[in-house]
Every structure is written in C-alpha cells, then in structure tokens.
Design a protein around this motif. Structure first.
Motif, mmCIF file in Angstrom:
data_model
loop_
_atom_site.group_PDB
_atom_site.id
_atom_site.type_symbol
_atom_site.label_atom_id
_atom_site.label_comp_id
_atom_site.label_asym_id
_atom_site.label_seq_id
_atom_site.Cartn_x
_atom_site.Cartn_y
_atom_site.Cartn_z
ATOM 1 N N LEU A 83 0.846 -1.187 0.000
ATOM 2 C CA LEU A 83 0.000 0.000 0.000
ATOM 3 C C LEU A 83 0.881 1.236 0.000
ATOM 4 C CD1 LEU A 83 -2.764 -0.968 2.580
ATOM 5 C CD2 LEU A 83 -3.138 -0.416 0.172
ATOM 6 N N ARG A 84 0.486 2.237 -0.772
ATOM 7 C CA ARG A 84 1.187 3.516 -0.739
ATOM 8 C C ARG A 84 0.211 4.633 -1.059
ATOM 9 N NH1 ARG A 84 6.109 4.171 -3.574
ATOM 10 N NH2 ARG A 84 6.561 1.938 -3.667
ATOM 11 N N ALA A 85 0.575 5.833 -0.658
ATOM 12 C CA ALA A 85 -0.230 7.022 -0.957
ATOM 13 C C ALA A 85 0.655 8.019 -1.697
ATOM 14 C CB ALA A 85 -0.778 7.647 0.321
ATOM 15 N N LEU A 86 0.063 8.676 -2.700
ATOM 16 C CA LEU A 86 0.781 9.610 -3.553
ATOM 17 C C LEU A 86 -0.048 10.870 -3.757
ATOM 18 C CD1 LEU A 86 1.704 7.045 -6.369
ATOM 19 C CD2 LEU A 86 3.296 7.911 -4.624
ATOM 20 N N SER A 87 0.640 11.969 -4.062
ATOM 21 C CA SER A 87 -0.074 13.170 -4.486
ATOM 22 C C SER A 87 -0.853 12.867 -5.765
ATOM 23 C CB SER A 87 0.914 14.304 -4.745
ATOM 24 O OG SER A 87 0.264 15.385 -5.400
ATOM 25 N N ASN A 88 -2.064 13.371 -5.829
ATOM 26 C CA ASN A 88 -2.934 13.146 -6.987
ATOM 27 C C ASN A 88 -2.911 14.352 -7.921
ATOM 28 O OD1 ASN A 88 -4.799 11.916 -8.654
ATOM 29 N ND2 ASN A 88 -6.577 12.385 -7.359
ATOM 30 N N VAL A 89 -1.747 14.990 -8.031
ATOM 31 C CA VAL A 89 -1.610 16.198 -8.859
ATOM 32 C C VAL A 89 -0.459 16.001 -9.838
ATOM 33 C CG1 VAL A 89 -1.150 18.680 -8.848
ATOM 34 C CG2 VAL A 89 -2.510 17.664 -7.013
ATOM 35 N N CYS A 90 -0.739 16.156 -11.122
ATOM 36 C CA CYS A 90 0.278 15.965 -12.155
ATOM 37 C C CYS A 90 1.412 16.978 -11.999
ATOM 38 C CB CYS A 90 -0.348 16.090 -13.540
ATOM 39 S SG CYS A 90 0.809 15.734 -14.893
ATOM 40 N N ARG A 91 2.643 16.528 -12.261
ATOM 41 C CA ARG A 91 3.823 17.374 -12.114
ATOM 42 C C ARG A 91 4.068 18.251 -13.336
ATOM 43 N NH1 ARG A 91 5.324 18.021 -7.162
ATOM 44 N NH2 ARG A 91 7.571 17.861 -7.468
ATOM 45 N N HIS A 92 3.133 18.243 -14.287
ATOM 46 C CA HIS A 92 3.280 19.060 -15.489
ATOM 47 C C HIS A 92 2.480 20.349 -15.339
ATOM 48 C CE1 HIS A 92 1.905 19.724 -19.878
ATOM 49 N NE2 HIS A 92 3.062 20.355 -19.707
ATOM 50 N N ARG A 93 1.175 20.291 -15.597
ATOM 51 C CA ARG A 93 0.342 21.491 -15.497
ATOM 52 C C ARG A 93 -0.673 21.357 -14.364
ATOM 53 N NH1 ARG A 93 -0.497 23.672 -20.665
ATOM 54 N NH2 ARG A 93 -2.301 24.803 -19.846
ATOM 55 N N MET A 94 -0.396 20.424 -13.447
ATOM 56 C CA MET A 94 -1.072 20.353 -12.148
ATOM 57 C C MET A 94 -2.541 19.948 -12.205
ATOM 58 S SD MET A 94 0.951 23.665 -10.688
ATOM 59 C CE MET A 94 0.904 24.413 -12.330
ATOM 60 N N SER A 95 -2.910 19.135 -13.173
ATOM 61 C CA SER A 95 -4.247 18.555 -13.210
ATOM 62 C C SER A 95 -4.363 17.458 -12.154
ATOM 63 C CB SER A 95 -4.531 17.944 -14.588
ATOM 64 O OG SER A 95 -5.706 17.169 -14.574
ATOM 65 N N VAL A 96 -5.565 17.286 -11.605
ATOM 66 C CA VAL A 96 -5.841 16.095 -10.808
ATOM 67 C C VAL A 96 -5.776 14.888 -11.749
ATOM 68 C CG1 VAL A 96 -7.672 14.857 -9.560
ATOM 69 C CG2 VAL A 96 -7.180 17.250 -9.015
ATOM 70 N N LEU A 97 -5.202 13.793 -11.268
ATOM 71 C CA LEU A 97 -4.915 12.639 -12.118
ATOM 72 C C LEU A 97 -6.047 11.613 -12.152
ATOM 73 C CD1 LEU A 97 -1.229 12.231 -10.933
ATOM 74 C CD2 LEU A 97 -1.923 12.844 -13.253
ATOM 75 N N LEU A 98 -6.417 11.107 -10.987
ATOM 76 C CA LEU A 98 -7.436 10.062 -10.891
ATOM 77 C C LEU A 98 -8.617 10.551 -10.078
ATOM 78 C CD1 LEU A 98 -5.217 6.904 -10.133
ATOM 79 C CD2 LEU A 98 -6.127 7.639 -12.353
ATOM 80 N N GLU A 99 -9.766 9.926 -10.304
ATOM 81 C CA GLU A 99 -10.979 10.248 -9.539
ATOM 82 C C GLU A 99 -11.639 8.948 -9.103
ATOM 83 O OE1 GLU A 99 -13.374 12.681 -12.081
ATOM 84 O OE2 GLU A 99 -12.146 14.477 -11.743
ATOM 85 N N GLY A 100 -12.316 9.003 -7.969
ATOM 86 C CA GLY A 100 -13.092 7.858 -7.511
ATOM 87 C C GLY A 100 -12.232 6.669 -7.146
ATOM 88 N N ARG A 101 -12.675 5.481 -7.607
ATOM 89 C CA ARG A 101 -11.985 4.219 -7.331
ATOM 90 C C ARG A 101 -11.834 3.445 -8.623
ATOM 91 N NH1 ARG A 101 -12.739 2.171 -1.920
ATOM 92 N NH2 ARG A 101 -13.658 3.780 -0.594
ATOM 93 N N GLY A 102 -10.937 2.477 -8.627
ATOM 94 C CA GLY A 102 -10.789 1.641 -9.812
ATOM 95 C C GLY A 102 -9.506 0.866 -9.780
ATOM 96 N N ASN A 103 -9.070 0.430 -10.971
ATOM 97 C CA ASN A 103 -7.814 -0.290 -11.114
ATOM 98 C C ASN A 103 -7.094 0.252 -12.350
ATOM 99 O OD1 ASN A 103 -6.182 -2.678 -12.479
ATOM 100 N ND2 ASN A 103 -6.283 -3.099 -10.285
ATOM 101 N N VAL A 104 -5.814 0.537 -12.212
ATOM 102 C CA VAL A 104 -5.024 1.052 -13.325
ATOM 103 C C VAL A 104 -3.687 0.320 -13.396
ATOM 104 C CG1 VAL A 104 -6.039 3.374 -13.375
ATOM 105 C CG2 VAL A 104 -4.115 2.905 -11.834
ATOM 106 N N ARG A 105 -3.156 0.198 -14.608
ATOM 107 C CA ARG A 105 -1.805 -0.336 -14.775
ATOM 108 C C ARG A 105 -0.775 0.771 -14.583
ATOM 109 N NH1 ARG A 105 -1.218 -5.204 -17.246
ATOM 110 N NH2 ARG A 105 0.753 -4.554 -18.217
ATOM 111 N N THR A 106 -1.137 1.966 -15.020
ATOM 112 C CA THR A 106 -0.320 3.157 -14.822
ATOM 113 C C THR A 106 -1.255 4.315 -14.509
ATOM 114 O OG1 THR A 106 -0.409 3.688 -17.179
ATOM 115 C CG2 THR A 106 1.502 2.408 -16.400
#
Length: 376
Positions: A83-106
């Motif tokens: 388990l890990r926790a990460l900032s949900n803000v892109c390091r480019h133009r600072m968009s939120v990356l993910l929303e809600g719940r789900g499964n992702v490969r990247t």
C-alpha cells in the motif's frame, strides 16, 4: 477580535469546566468558517486519517482517491502488493490525475497524457524532447505518509507524526482479543450529509441517543443502564454496551469458542481522533470516516463487514444482507438526527445544554479539539 478567535476562546472556556458540570460545545465551534479553517490546518492536516480498509485494495493497481484539507491524494496497491499514498496532482500542469476508485496499470494524466508508474515515478511524457530543462528521471509524484493498522489504511500530511501503531497502542490493548484486522469488509460507500462533521462524530461517540433516535432498529437492544463510558485515551475515546440476542449478528458466532462470557456480546464503540468512528462487535464491524465539507457538510466513507466466522458460515450471504439492511436503516436514523441538530444550530435561540454522564466521550472530544486549535 476575529471570528475564529471568538470560537476558539468560547470552546476553551467551555472545556475548562469540570466534566461534572460540562455543557455541549458552543454554537460557534460548529458554524464558524474561520474555526473550520483552523480545524483543517491544525487537525486534519496534522492527524492520521482513515482511507478505509486495506482489503478494499486487493490487487496491484487497485486505487481510491481522497482529499485531505484540500489536498488530493491517491491511495493504491503497487506492483509489489504494498500500500502507498501519492499526491494526486500531475507534475506538469497540475491537473488532478485520478478520480473515484478503480484499477489502473499506470497513472495517466487526463490532460496531456503524462504517465506515472504505481510507485509515482514518471514513466512517459509525450513531446517533451525539445525542452532542455526536462529530465524524466527527476520527476515523480510526491509520496504521502501511509500505514496499515489493524486492517485500516491510515494516511497523514504530517511528516513528523508518531506512527499509528505507537499513537493508538491502547486500542489493541482494549479490543485486541477480537482481532479486528481479520474482519472482512463487505461494502464501502461514500455519502455527504448536511451537518457539521463534529455533530456526526459526537453522535457516534454517545449511545445516550440510541433508545430514541434508533427506536426502529437497535434502540430496543440498548439499555441506558448497561452503558459504560470510561475515561478515554489521548488519541481516542470509547464506550461499550452489552447486547442481547435481538441483533444476533452482534454476538459471537457459535463456532467461535475463543470468546467467553461477556466477550461474546460486548459491542465496542471507538472514536479515533479526529474522525474515524468504529463499531466493533464479535460478529461484525462498521465504520464512518469523516471529512468536513464546509461547516454544514460532511463527506462520509461508510463501510462494514463480518467477522471471519460469519464470513465462513454457509449462510454468509444471508448474514451480509441482514447486516447491510440493518446498518443502512441505522444510518438513515442518524442522518435525520444529526441534520436536525445542524438545523437547530441556526436558531437565534440555540444554546448548549448540560451533558449527561453518558456523554463523557463528547466532553473529551471537545477538549481534544480545543487543545489542537488553541495551540495555533
């Protein structure tokens, strides 16, 4: 004098009174925007908060998102199963990356397709080869502190807090015999109610309201004379109730021979400061994890499940259906009660009244909050 100082002073004066003469928290502690801002900076930004149960994120790539004091966070299971926790803000133009719940490969940004691995490292960034200042290896999503504790996912924005295990060691001393980490979550939902987060927390902390507010469900199984409200601990308060067989799931499963005597029918209500509320019985558990959404709104992560014995019972599906039906009904009763309190707080006649001896946890909670915001 500013509004938040008024509320801080009123609350400090309120909790300076000995418990035997204690009153409910002042109206300003619930309704002041400035006081809520202090709670966000001094409490929610500096506490361990619950993001749910660890078994909700079973497979690599399973994720959920939360927001703590305005900070978007991803909680996920990485490729190694950690388990890990990460900032949900892109390091480019600072968009939120993910929303809600789900499964992702990247983790792929929905704005410009910058892509991150599950450990937060930058994996790809299209059309960046002509910027000489850009180095992919220098970019990653900031890590957020997280720990798994007795089956719970705990996160904090504070890099200096003692570990959850250290902070809440007394929880295991009290209820360790029930092996809370082995209970299995069977549902998780998100809700928003029109009430202050502290009103809902306080509602959970006292069972004084059960016979009336929950007359249609568990009220009949809850006798005021059987409720015990001991003094709490620095990081949490608690009380416990002995249940009869009117709610069979609250009792130990017949196959459980480890629990003896009153252990087989004792329900624990644990209020982990600031905002994790756990009901733990020998047969099931349920919880509320609270985040404020303005003075008059609270976001709720609501979940629950069964003990291993009930999960392994051939009638497990029936047990779950009975549990979910009961808890949903109880929750709706609580919603009505707590939203009426918020509505009442808007009255010019609203004034805190004396607390019952069964509301000791509320007094301790108010004292804890006052100490946190007064330290500012």
């Amino acid at each position: 004098m500013t509004k938040h100082v008024d509320a801080v002073s009123e609350l400090a004066e309120n909790v300076a009174t000995p418990f035997e003469r204690a009153q409910a928290m002042p109206v300003s502690a619930y309704t002041s925007e400035d006081f809520l801002a202090l709670e966000q900076s001094e409490i929610f930004s500096r506490s361990w908060l619950c993001a749910g149960r660890a078994d909700a994120l079973k497979k690599p790539g399973d994720y959920m998102t939360i927001e703590i004091a305005g900070e978007p966070i991803i909680v996920l299971r990485d490729r190694e199963g950690e388990l890990r926790a990460l900032s949900n803000v892109c390091r480019h133009r600072m968009s939120v990356l993910l929303e809600g719940r789900g499964n992702v490969r990247t983790i792929t940004c929905p704005y410009h397709a910058w892509t991150y691995s599950l450990d937060g490292s930058l994996r790809g960034a299209p059309a960046m080869e002509k910027n000489d200042s850009f180095c992919k290896n220098d970019v990653s999503l900031p890590a957020i502190r997280s720990e798994e504790w007795l089956g719970w996912i705990m996160v904090t924005l504070d890099p200096d807090l003692p570990s959850v295990t250290e902070t809440l060691a007394d929880v295991d001393t009290l209820v360790g015999y029930l092996n809370m980490g082995d209970y299995v979550q069977t549902f998780s939902e998100e809700h928003r109610w029109n009430t202050n987060w502290k009103i809902l927390a306080e509602n959970f902390m006292e069972s004084y309201h059960l016979p009336m507010c929950h007359a249609g469900t568990i009220g009949g199984a809850s006798k005021l004379q059987d409720m015990v409200c001991p003094e709490g601990f620095p990081g949490f308060n608690y009380h416990h109730i002995l249940k009869d067989d009117s709610v069979p799931l609250a009792l130990a499963h017949p196959s459980n021979t480890a629990l003896q005597g009153d252990q087989r029918r004792r329900t624990w209500l644990l209020a982990i400061y600031p905002s994790l509320m756990i009901t733990l019985t020998p047969g099931y558990f349920w919880y509320l994890s609270l985040l404020p959404d303005g003075p008059g709104g609270v976001k709720i992560l609501y979940g629950g499940g069964l003990s291993p014995e009930y999960m392994n019972d051939p009638k497990a599906e029936e047990h779950f259906a009975a549990l979910k039906g009961l808890l949903d009904h109880v929750n709706e009763e609580d919603r009505g009660c707590t939203e009426r309190v918020w509505k009442g707080l808007q009255s010019k006649f609203a004034k805190p009244g004396a607390l019952s001896h069964l509301e000791r946890p509320n007094y301790e909670f108010a004292t804890w909050i006052s100490n946190k915001v007064s330290a500012k």
